[in-house]
Design a protein around this motif. Structure first.
Motif, PDB file in Angstrom:
ATOM      1  N   GLY A   1       9.752   4.427 -16.027  1.00  0.00           N
ATOM      2  CA  GLY A   1      10.414   4.140 -14.755  1.00  0.00           C
ATOM      3  C   GLY A   1       9.462   3.971 -13.620  1.00  0.00           C
ATOM      4  N   ARG A   2       8.143   4.192 -13.861  1.00  0.00           N
ATOM      5  CA  ARG A   2       7.144   4.000 -12.824  1.00  0.00           C
ATOM      6  C   ARG A   2       5.985   3.224 -13.411  1.00  0.00           C
ATOM      7  N   PRO A   3       5.305   2.416 -12.630  1.00  0.00           N
ATOM      8  CA  PRO A   3       4.081   1.766 -13.126  1.00  0.00           C
ATOM      9  C   PRO A   3       3.090   2.831 -13.547  1.00  0.00           C
ATOM     10  N   GLU A   4       2.382   2.586 -14.619  1.00  0.00           N
ATOM     11  CA  GLU A   4       1.465   3.591 -15.113  1.00  0.00           C
ATOM     12  C   GLU A   4       0.272   3.739 -14.177  1.00  0.00           C
ATOM     13  N   ALA A   5      -0.246   4.973 -14.136  1.00  0.00           N
ATOM     14  CA  ALA A   5      -1.430   5.237 -13.309  1.00  0.00           C
ATOM     15  C   ALA A   5      -2.630   4.570 -13.924  1.00  0.00           C
TER      16      ALA A   5
ATOM     17  N   ALA B   1      -8.157   7.865  -5.064  1.00  0.00           N
ATOM     18  CA  ALA B   1      -8.468   7.397  -3.720  1.00  0.00           C
ATOM     19  C   ALA B   1      -7.369   7.773  -2.739  1.00  0.00           C
ATOM     20  N   THR B   2      -6.124   7.779  -3.203  1.00  0.00           N
ATOM     21  CA  THR B   2      -5.004   8.194  -2.364  1.00  0.00           C
ATOM     22  C   THR B   2      -5.108   9.695  -2.117  1.00  0.00           C
ATOM     23  N   PRO B   3      -5.102  10.151  -0.865  1.00  0.00           N
ATOM     24  CA  PRO B   3      -5.198  11.587  -0.585  1.00  0.00           C
ATOM     25  C   PRO B   3      -4.139  12.381  -1.343  1.00  0.00           C
ATOM     26  N   ARG B   4      -4.562  13.456  -1.968  1.00  0.00           N
ATOM     27  CA  ARG B   4      -3.735  14.380  -2.754  1.00  0.00           C
ATOM     28  C   ARG B   4      -3.400  13.865  -4.148  1.00  0.00           C
TER      29      ARG B   4
ATOM     30  N   ARG C   1       3.969  10.522  -6.732  1.00  0.00           N
ATOM     31  CA  ARG C   1       5.057  10.939  -7.611  1.00  0.00           C
ATOM     32  C   ARG C   1       4.562  11.214  -9.025  1.00  0.00           C
ATOM     33  N   LEU C   2       3.561  10.463  -9.457  1.00  0.00           N
ATOM     34  CA  LEU C   2       3.066  10.649 -10.812  1.00  0.00           C
ATOM     35  C   LEU C   2       2.264  11.939 -10.949  1.00  0.00           C
ATOM     36  N   ALA C   3       1.280  12.124 -10.104  1.00  0.00           N
ATOM     37  CA  ALA C   3       0.446  13.333 -10.189  1.00  0.00           C
ATOM     38  C   ALA C   3      -0.247  13.558  -8.857  1.00  0.00           C
ATOM     39  N   ARG C   4      -0.180  14.780  -8.364  1.00  0.00           N
ATOM     40  CA  ARG C   4      -0.804  15.121  -7.080  1.00  0.00           C
ATOM     41  C   ARG C   4      -1.137  16.606  -7.082  1.00  0.00           C
TER      42      ARG C   4
ATOM     43  N   ARG D   1       0.833  -1.210   0.000  1.00  0.00           N
ATOM     44  CA  ARG D   1       0.000   0.000   0.000  1.00  0.00           C
ATOM     45  C   ARG D   1       0.862   1.252   0.000  1.00  0.00           C
ATOM     46  N   GLY D   2       1.935   1.239   0.804  1.00  0.00           N
ATOM     47  CA  GLY D   2       2.831   2.387   0.825  1.00  0.00           C
ATOM     48  C   GLY D   2       3.508   2.601  -0.502  1.00  0.00           C
ATOM     49  N   SER D   3       3.861   1.503  -1.176  1.00  0.00           N
ATOM     50  CA  SER D   3       4.495   1.607  -2.490  1.00  0.00           C
ATOM     51  C   SER D   3       3.544   2.221  -3.510  1.00  0.00           C
ATOM     52  N   ARG D   4       2.278   1.800  -3.445  1.00  0.00           N
ATOM     53  CA  ARG D   4       1.278   2.351  -4.366  1.00  0.00           C
ATOM     54  C   ARG D   4       1.051   3.836  -4.102  1.00  0.00           C
TER      55      ARG D   4
END
Length: 246
Positions: free
Chosen positions: A239-243, A210-213, A112-115, A103-106
């Motif tokens: 370099g990151r899993p896609e959203a 769902a993740t805050p921010r 990092r992708l968008a907030r 969960r922390g990794s997700r």
């Protein structure tokens, strides 16, 4: 009689407010600009309701938070944009906490992708948006300050942003840079940054996750960003899993 002059600023006092992990976590949750109930902030900080109430009271007393009563509940939001700027600046120089769960990794990936950074877009997508606006000559440097150019562009047309909108931000600068803590590069803040995120949400290009921010860019949003600014989804997410797409 000599007028009473203000003394020096008490930086340590502000630092003490941020030094408590629970208060720092609650403030971080609130950096998306939306109001949150005290119970939700208590859960996010991992403290009891009574402890959260005490922390929130101290932050409100200093004018950092605004409080709104809705029935039996109290909702809190950051009242000073400068508080968010300080938190983001401190994030740039702060160590990264190790991820200890899936969960922390997700959560880390999503942020990092968008907030949201208060009322504008941050993360890899926010940086790509800023770069795209610069490449399209919609942002120009004038006397060392970023200024939104007043000219037609497909992005502005699709989001129904008129050049005259750039004069409606009051004393707020139309555009300014904000150093992104995760990308170590700039994203767009100021009035135009806030307006772009609002219109992108309204147009369905992105949505609150769902993740805050965290912000999710939708399939239509990626297509629109590529069509108007040449922003490529694969390049941004390399370099990151896609959203997940809505």
């Amino acid at each position: 009689m000599e007028p009473i002059r203000d003394g020096d600023v008490d930086i340590s006092g502000a630092a003490r407010l941020l030094a408590d992990p629970a208060r720092a976590r609650m403030l971080t949750v609130l950096t998306d600009g939306r109001a949150q109930p005290a119970g939700e902030l208590a859960r996010a900080a991992g403290v009891t309701a009574a402890t959260a109430s005490e922390h929130l009271g101290k932050l409100a007393e200093q004018g950092w938070l605004a409080v709104e009563r809705v029935g039996r509940h109290r909702y809190y939001r950051i009242s000073l944009p400068e508080v968010v700027q300080v938190i983001e600046a401190m994030a740039v120089i702060s160590p990264i906490e190790p991820v200890k769960s899936l969960r922390g990794s997700r959560t880390h990936r999503d942020l990092r992708l968008a907030r949201t950074c208060y009322d504008h877009l941050a993360g890899a997508v926010g940086v790509a948006l800023f770069d795209g606006l610069c490449d399209a000559s919609l942002l120009d440097i004038v006397d060392g300050h970023w200024t939104a150019a007043e000219r037609a562009h497909p992005l502005l047309d699709e989001l129904a942003i008129a050049p005259t909108d750039l004069h409606r931000f009051g004393r707020r600068p139309p555009a300014r840079t904000c150093l992104d803590w995760s990308e170590r590069r700039y994203h767009l803040a100021g009035g135009l940054g806030a307006l772009l995120l609002t219109r992108m949400l309204d147009a369905g290009w992105c949505a609150h996750a769902a993740t805050p921010r965290a912000i999710t860019v939708t399939t239509s949003g990626w297509a629109a960003l590529h069509r108007t600014l040449g922003i490529d989804r694969e390049t941004v997410t390399t370099g990151r899993p896609e959203a997940e797409s809505a």
